[in-house]
Write an enzyme that holds these catalytic residues in place. Structure first.
Site, PDB file in Angstrom:
ATOM      1  N   LYS A 214       0.841  -1.189   0.000  1.00 41.52           N
ATOM      2  CA  LYS A 214       0.000   0.000   0.000  1.00 41.52           C
ATOM      3  C   LYS A 214       0.877   1.240   0.000  1.00 41.52           C
ATOM      4  CE  LYS A 214      -3.502   2.299   2.852  1.00 41.52           C
ATOM      5  NZ  LYS A 214      -4.250   2.226   4.131  1.00 41.52           N
TER       6      LYS A 214
ATOM      7  N   ARG B 131      -9.902  -2.202  15.672  1.00 43.70           N
ATOM      8  CA  ARG B 131      -8.495  -1.957  15.319  1.00 43.70           C
ATOM      9  C   ARG B 131      -7.725  -1.462  16.540  1.00 43.70           C
ATOM     10  NH1 ARG B 131      -5.504   1.985  11.424  1.00 43.70           N
ATOM     11  NH2 ARG B 131      -4.170   0.581  10.226  1.00 43.70           N
TER      12      ARG B 131
ATOM     13  N   TYR C 296      -1.201   5.918  23.032  1.00 44.30           N
ATOM     14  CA  TYR C 296      -1.251   4.584  23.633  1.00 44.30           C
ATOM     15  C   TYR C 296       0.012   4.266  24.430  1.00 44.30           C
ATOM     16  CZ  TYR C 296      -5.092   3.971  20.337  1.00 44.30           C
ATOM     17  OH  TYR C 296      -6.263   4.120  19.627  1.00 44.30           O
TER      18      TYR C 296
END
Length: 246
Positions: free
Chosen positions: A149, A212, A244
C-alpha cells in the site's frame, strides 16, 4: 416452547459444544419466563442475569435474542422483542482496556461479518484493506499475508486462531477474499456485515475503528514498540500511536 427451542437449535449449524450451550441457556430462559413471552417476563429474565459475569450475560442475551428473532420470523411471536445489555462498556473503557472478545470465535449466523471482525482484530486491517484482499496475498504454507500500500509492503503473521475461518474463505472461487460476481463488495456491504455480527454478539458499541484499537492495545501489551506497531499497521509515521504509549 421446548419444541421451538429444539427447532431453533436444529436450524443452526452448530458444533456439539455450542448446541449444548444454546440448549442450556434457552432451557434456563424457558424456566424463568414460564413459556410465555411478554415485556414483564423478559424483564424478570433480564433481572435474573445480574448474578452472572458480563461475558456470561452477553452469551445468554445473544442466544435469547437470536431465539426471539427466530420466533418472530416464524410468526410465533406477533411482537419483536430484543434484550439489551444494561452494563455497557463505555467508550473510555474500550479505548484503555483489552476486551474479552473470545465469543467472536464461536458459531455465528454471519460468517462474513465474523471474518471481517477477526481480520481487523487479529491483523489490524482497515475495512478498505480487507475489501481489496486477494487470495494470492496469502501464503498458507508459511501462514503470512503480504500487503502493499502506497509503495509500502508489509508482511503480517497469521495467528493460529484466525486460520480456520480464513482458510474456509480462501477455498472458495474467485480472486478476492470477499467478492460478488468477480467484483468487490461495496463499503456499505462490509459495514452491514460487521454490524450484523457485532449485534449478534451483543457488542453493538464496537466499530471497525474500535476493533483496530483492540489490536493496537494487544500488540502494545505483547511488547511491540511504537515504531514496530506503526509498521504493522502500515502507517507512515507513529505519531498517531503516541497516546497509547503515554
Amino acid at each position: 416452547m421446548i419444541n421451538d427451542i429444539n427447532n431453533f437449535i436444529e436450524s443452526k449449524k452448530l458444533s456439539l459444544n455450542s448446541r449444548k450451550s444454546y440448549h442450556y441457556d434457552l432451557k434456563q430462559f424457558y424456566k424463568i419466563i414460564g413459556g410465555h413471552v411478554n415485556s414483564e417476563k423478559l424483564a424478570l429474565y433480564q433481572q435474573s442475569l445480574s448474578e452472572f459475569k458480563l461475558t456470561a450475560r452477553k452469551r445468554k442475551l445473544s442466544a435469547v435474542n437470536q431465539f426471539l428473532f427466530f420466533l418472530y420470523n416464524r410468526g410465533t411471536l406477533k411482537e419483536f422483542y430484543r434484550l439489551q445489555e444494561t452494563e455497557k462498556i463505555t467508550l473510555t473503557q474500550t479505548k484503555s482496556q483489552i476486551m474479552d472478545l473470545s465469543n467472536f470465535y464461536q458459531d455465528t449466523d454471519y460468517p462474513s461479518g465474523r471474518l471481517i471482525a477477526l481480520l481487523i482484530l487479529s491483523l489490524g486491517l482497515t475495512p478498505a484493506e480487507i475489501a481489496n484482499l486477494k487470495k494470492a496475498d496469502f501464503d498458507t504454507t508459511f501462514n503470512i499475508l503480504s500487503i502493499e500500500k502506497s509503495q509500502m509492503k508489509r508482511i503480517l503473521k497469521l495467528p493460529e486462531n484466525l486460520l480456520p475461518f480464513l482458510l474456509e474463505s480462501l477455498e472458495e472461487d474467485g480472486d478476492l477474499v470477499f467478492e460478488h460476481n468477480g467484483k468487490p463488495y461495496s463499503r456499505q456491504w462490509f459495514f452491514n456485515q460487521l454490524t450484523d455480527f457485532l449485534n449478534e454478539k451483543n457488542e453493538q458499541q464496537l466499530t471497525a475503528q474500535l476493533l483496530r484499537e483492540q489490536f493496537i492495545l494487544k500488540q502494545k501489551e505483547n511488547g511491540k514498540t511504537m515504531t514496530e506497531l506503526s509498521r504493522l499497521l502500515g502507517l507512515k509515521t507513529p505519531i498517531t500511536l503516541e497516546r497509547y504509549y503515554r
